[in-house]
Design a protein around this motif. Structure first.
Motif, PDB file in Angstrom:
ATOM      1  N   ALA A 124      36.811 -17.458 -17.076  1.00 20.46           N
ATOM      2  CA  ALA A 124      37.111 -18.896 -16.992  1.00 20.46           C
ATOM      3  C   ALA A 124      38.519 -19.180 -17.511  1.00 20.46           C
ATOM      4  O   ALA A 124      39.234 -20.013 -16.956  1.00 20.46           O
ATOM      5  CB  ALA A 124      36.080 -19.689 -17.779  1.00 20.46           C
ATOM      6  N   ALA A 125      38.929 -18.466 -18.569  1.00 17.98           N
ATOM      7  CA  ALA A 125      40.261 -18.685 -19.135  1.00 17.98           C
ATOM      8  C   ALA A 125      41.341 -18.251 -18.145  1.00 17.98           C
ATOM      9  O   ALA A 125      42.372 -18.907 -18.011  1.00 17.98           O
ATOM     10  CB  ALA A 125      40.404 -17.934 -20.449  1.00 17.98           C
ATOM     11  N   VAL A 126      41.112 -17.133 -17.458  1.00 22.83           N
ATOM     12  CA  VAL A 126      42.083 -16.667 -16.461  1.00 22.83           C
ATOM     13  C   VAL A 126      42.168 -17.679 -15.328  1.00 22.83           C
ATOM     14  O   VAL A 126      43.259 -18.045 -14.873  1.00 22.83           O
ATOM     15  CB  VAL A 126      41.679 -15.285 -15.892  1.00 22.83           C
ATOM     16  CG1 VAL A 126      42.722 -14.819 -14.882  1.00 22.83           C
ATOM     17  CG2 VAL A 126      41.529 -14.254 -16.990  1.00 22.83           C
ATOM     18  N   GLU A 127      41.004 -18.155 -14.911  1.00 22.61           N
ATOM     19  CA  GLU A 127      40.982 -19.086 -13.784  1.00 22.61           C
ATOM     20  C   GLU A 127      41.615 -20.424 -14.158  1.00 22.61           C
ATOM     21  O   GLU A 127      42.230 -21.074 -13.319  1.00 22.61           O
ATOM     22  CB  GLU A 127      39.540 -19.262 -13.289  1.00 22.61           C
ATOM     23  CG  GLU A 127      39.070 -17.996 -12.578  1.00 22.61           C
ATOM     24  CD  GLU A 127      37.634 -18.057 -12.092  1.00 22.61           C
ATOM     25  OE1 GLU A 127      36.916 -19.013 -12.441  1.00 22.61           O
ATOM     26  OE2 GLU A 127      37.237 -17.125 -11.366  1.00 22.61           O
ATOM     27  N   ALA A 128      41.486 -20.806 -15.428  1.00 24.23           N
ATOM     28  CA  ALA A 128      42.099 -22.058 -15.871  1.00 24.23           C
ATOM     29  C   ALA A 128      43.618 -21.969 -15.757  1.00 24.23           C
ATOM     30  O   ALA A 128      44.284 -22.941 -15.429  1.00 24.23           O
ATOM     31  CB  ALA A 128      41.694 -22.367 -17.312  1.00 24.23           C
TER      32      ALA A 128
ATOM     33  N   ASN B  15      39.910 -18.881  -8.096  1.00 25.41           N
ATOM     34  CA  ASN B  15      38.875 -17.916  -8.432  1.00 25.41           C
ATOM     35  C   ASN B  15      39.490 -16.530  -8.629  1.00 25.41           C
ATOM     36  O   ASN B  15      40.313 -16.090  -7.832  1.00 25.41           O
ATOM     37  CB  ASN B  15      37.857 -17.878  -7.294  1.00 25.41           C
ATOM     38  CG  ASN B  15      36.690 -16.984  -7.599  1.00 25.41           C
ATOM     39  OD1 ASN B  15      36.851 -15.777  -7.779  1.00 25.41           O
ATOM     40  ND2 ASN B  15      35.517 -17.556  -7.678  1.00 25.41           N
ATOM     41  N   CYS B  16      39.099 -15.845  -9.712  1.00 25.43           N
ATOM     42  CA  CYS B  16      39.723 -14.556 -10.020  1.00 25.43           C
ATOM     43  C   CYS B  16      38.718 -13.403 -10.007  1.00 25.43           C
ATOM     44  O   CYS B  16      38.998 -12.319 -10.527  1.00 25.43           O
ATOM     45  CB  CYS B  16      40.399 -14.613 -11.386  1.00 25.43           C
ATOM     46  SG  CYS B  16      41.731 -15.803 -11.452  1.00 25.43           S
TER      47      CYS B  16
ATOM     48  N   GLY C  74      47.172 -20.073  -4.658  1.00 24.35           N
ATOM     49  CA  GLY C  74      46.406 -21.226  -5.136  1.00 24.35           C
ATOM     50  C   GLY C  74      47.245 -22.479  -5.258  1.00 24.35           C
ATOM     51  O   GLY C  74      48.457 -22.459  -5.023  1.00 24.35           O
ATOM     52  N   PRO C  75      46.594 -23.587  -5.606  1.00 23.79           N
ATOM     53  CA  PRO C  75      47.262 -24.889  -5.631  1.00 23.79           C
ATOM     54  C   PRO C  75      48.428 -24.964  -6.615  1.00 23.79           C
ATOM     55  O   PRO C  75      49.433 -25.611  -6.331  1.00 23.79           O
ATOM     56  CB  PRO C  75      46.142 -25.862  -6.027  1.00 23.79           C
ATOM     57  CG  PRO C  75      45.062 -25.034  -6.591  1.00 23.79           C
ATOM     58  CD  PRO C  75      45.162 -23.706  -5.933  1.00 23.79           C
TER      59      PRO C  75
ATOM     60  N   GLU D 246      39.803 -24.963  -3.729  1.00 20.00           N
ATOM     61  CA  GLU D 246      40.693 -25.201  -4.866  1.00 20.00           C
ATOM     62  C   GLU D 246      41.848 -26.124  -4.485  1.00 20.00           C
ATOM     63  O   GLU D 246      42.269 -26.962  -5.274  1.00 20.00           O
ATOM     64  CB  GLU D 246      41.277 -23.884  -5.374  1.00 20.00           C
ATOM     65  CG  GLU D 246      40.252 -23.010  -6.078  1.00 20.00           C
ATOM     66  CD  GLU D 246      40.047 -21.678  -5.395  1.00 20.00           C
ATOM     67  OE1 GLU D 246      40.597 -21.488  -4.279  1.00 20.00           O
ATOM     68  OE2 GLU D 246      39.333 -20.827  -5.959  1.00 20.00           O
ATOM     69  N   TYR D 247      42.347 -25.948  -3.259  1.00 14.21           N
ATOM     70  CA  TYR D 247      43.461 -26.782  -2.801  1.00 14.21           C
ATOM     71  C   TYR D 247      43.012 -28.235  -2.664  1.00 14.21           C
ATOM     72  O   TYR D 247      43.769 -29.163  -2.934  1.00 14.21           O
ATOM     73  CB  TYR D 247      43.972 -26.282  -1.447  1.00 14.21           C
ATOM     74  CG  TYR D 247      44.753 -24.997  -1.553  1.00 14.21           C
ATOM     75  CD1 TYR D 247      46.093 -25.016  -1.932  1.00 14.21           C
ATOM     76  CD2 TYR D 247      44.163 -23.772  -1.276  1.00 14.21           C
ATOM     77  CE1 TYR D 247      46.827 -23.839  -2.026  1.00 14.21           C
ATOM     78  CE2 TYR D 247      44.872 -22.591  -1.369  1.00 14.21           C
ATOM     79  CZ  TYR D 247      46.206 -22.626  -1.745  1.00 14.21           C
ATOM     80  OH  TYR D 247      46.917 -21.471  -1.835  1.00 14.21           O
ATOM     81  N   LEU D 248      41.764 -28.407  -2.219  1.00 15.37           N
ATOM     82  CA  LEU D 248      41.267 -29.763  -2.011  1.00 15.37           C
ATOM     83  C   LEU D 248      41.002 -30.462  -3.337  1.00 15.37           C
ATOM     84  O   LEU D 248      41.223 -31.657  -3.472  1.00 15.37           O
ATOM     85  CB  LEU D 248      40.001 -29.717  -1.143  1.00 15.37           C
ATOM     86  CG  LEU D 248      40.227 -29.090   0.243  1.00 15.37           C
ATOM     87  CD1 LEU D 248      38.926 -29.031   1.018  1.00 15.37           C
ATOM     88  CD2 LEU D 248      41.277 -29.864   1.030  1.00 15.37           C
ATOM     89  N   VAL D 249      40.543 -29.682  -4.327  1.00 11.11           N
ATOM     90  CA  VAL D 249      40.317 -30.260  -5.654  1.00 11.11           C
ATOM     91  C   VAL D 249      41.635 -30.797  -6.205  1.00 11.11           C
ATOM     92  O   VAL D 249      41.716 -31.912  -6.709  1.00 11.11           O
ATOM     93  CB  VAL D 249      39.714 -29.212  -6.619  1.00 11.11           C
ATOM     94  CG1 VAL D 249      39.689 -29.745  -8.045  1.00 11.11           C
ATOM     95  CG2 VAL D 249      38.313 -28.831  -6.180  1.00 11.11           C
TER      96      VAL D 249
END
Lengths: 191, 241
Positions: free
Chosen positions: A107-111, A116-117, B15-16, B60-63
């Motif tokens: 979650a920390a990486v994705e933040a 998504n990682c 990603g965004p 993710e782009y839409l968010v």
């Protein structure tokens, strides 16, 4: 001709299959730290002066005898079929976040990355550049990841403190990591 | 606008956040002073084109598009009390995320350079192949020719019983069970389940046969009986088979 200690060290570094630390070299040669360090310097100088294709590198917590980068293409032919490809951009970004934040959850990486990682983490695990090092004692007990010794070797780092621009990143990080999405949720509920 | 300028690819971005950084750089905006309205406009424009071209736009782009739209609409409305703080909080959170991601993106670039360099530097292999930790070394003199002969004799001795090893089939389908049952059952003769599955083939075969039998009973092709609890299940083929 090189002195006995330098040649001993050269032989050890030639025959070893892992980096040898200063302490190990002291023990194996029965010499003090200062004389070993000086002998390594003499060995380095001798290799350079005589124009050999070998260098002494300080990598992953110790010393190794390695080929010079200029001969990379020639040597790479030997491993053509088993040398893994370069990392993908997703993998290398993920690895960067883990390296500076370890131990660190998905979650920390994705933040940090905003995407998504999952697959990036999986491929890094497969290549043994990161390992699962435990679980975070928060809701859901997510797995935490850390880098491996292979990571240091792969990027030619002597240890984890020698990551590039470490201090700068720490400064940015100290102003606050964006929380992982799930932890955010619970914090809001509490507040 | 030329055709080239319209060509949109989200694949080039990680990603965004990556896309936002690109737009900020392209339009020479200040990452620390992001104007929600301007950035949102550019970002949404980009996503809209991607959608028009029927490209797969990851959620993710839409968010991010939704977040920016909300930031933009709030920026347009006259601020009420308390709302202003929210707005600043939102913009600051995004700014912080962008600064952090930008830093890691640069680190990733540094690591990429190290990767390219160190991929071409090879350590001495040492005794890795010969004395790897996986295969403990044999000590000279540890074994004699007699040990070798004894080992050979043991190998060639006839086995008194079949080896325990089984070769397991990965999957046994119910249809295969039905087919086999059909071959083994004779009309009018009660047969036990264990006689049908055979002994020692493992649990999945018994389960498979049991399910097949239940299905055939439901269809009226078989009849089941069990004389007492835990006794052998017996099966009889009916005339409807």
């Amino acid at each position: 001709m090189l002195d006995r200690l330098s040649r001993d060290i050269e032989a050890l570094l030639f025959a070893t299959d892992r980096p040898l630390s200063i302490d190990e070299l002291c023990e194996l040669t029965g010499s003090g730290e200062d004389s070993v360090s000086q002998a390594i310097e003499r060995l380095k100088a001798a290799l350079e002066e005589s124009g050999h294709s070998l260098v002494i590198a300080e990598i992953a917590g110790g010393f190794r005898l390695m080929t010079d980068a200029t001969h990379g293409e020639t040597v790479a032919q030997l491993f053509e079929d088993r040398r893994p490809g370069r990392l993908t951009r997703a993998a290398i970004e993920t690895l960067a976040v883990v390296a500076y934040n370890q131990p660190c959850t998905r979650a920390a990486v994705e933040a940090v990355r905003g995407v998504n990682c999952d697959s990036a983490l999986k491929s890094l695990l497969e290549r043994n550049l990161i390992r699962i090092c435990g679980r975070q004692e928060t809701v859901g007990r997510p797995l935490t990841y850390a880098t491996t010794e292979d990571f240091l070797s792969y990027f030619g780092l002597s240890d984890i403190d020698h990551l590039p621009r470490r201090r700068e990143i720490e400064e940015i990080l100290s102003t606050g990591m964006p929380a992982g999405q799930d932890s955010d949720l619970f914090e809001e509920n509490r507040g | 606008m030329s055709a080239d300028a319209c060509r949109i690819s989200l694949d080039a971005f990680e990603g965004p956040l990556d896309l936002l950084l690109y737009l900020i750089k392209r339009d020479e905006l200040d990452i620390y002073q992001i104007e929600a309205a301007v950035v949102a406009e550019q970002y949404l424009e980009y996503i809209r084109k991607a959608l028009e071209l029927d490209l797969d736009v990851a959620s993710e782009y839409l968010v991010m598009a939704a977040t920016l739209t909300s930031m933009k609409s709030r920026a347009l409305l006259p601020a009420s009390r308390g709302q202003e703080a929210d707005e600043i909080g939102e913009a600051e959170a995004l700014m912080r995320q962008l600064v952090l991601y930008k830093a890691f993106k640069e680190i990733a670039q540094d690591l990429r350079e190290s990767e390219d360099l160190w991929r071409n530097i090879f350590p001495s292999a040492g005794e890795r192949e010969r004395w790897s930790a996986d295969s403990p070394p044999a000590i000279p003199g540890q074994l004699t020719i007699i040990d070798l002969l004894t080992a050979l004799e043991e190998l060639s001795a006839p086995a008194d019983k079949a080896p325990d090893q089984r070769i397991s089939r990965p999957v046994l389908t119910i249809a295969e069970c039905v087919e086999e049952l059909g071959g083994k059952l004779q009309t009018g003769v009660w047969t036990t389940l264990s006689a049908l599955t055979g002994i020692g083939f493992g649990r999945s075969r018994i389960v498979g046969f049991f399910i097949a039998i239940l299905e055939l009973v439901r269809l009226g092709r078989l009849v089941l009986r069990q004389r007492r609890p835990f006794a052998e299940i017996e099966v009889l083929r009916t005339e409807f088979w």
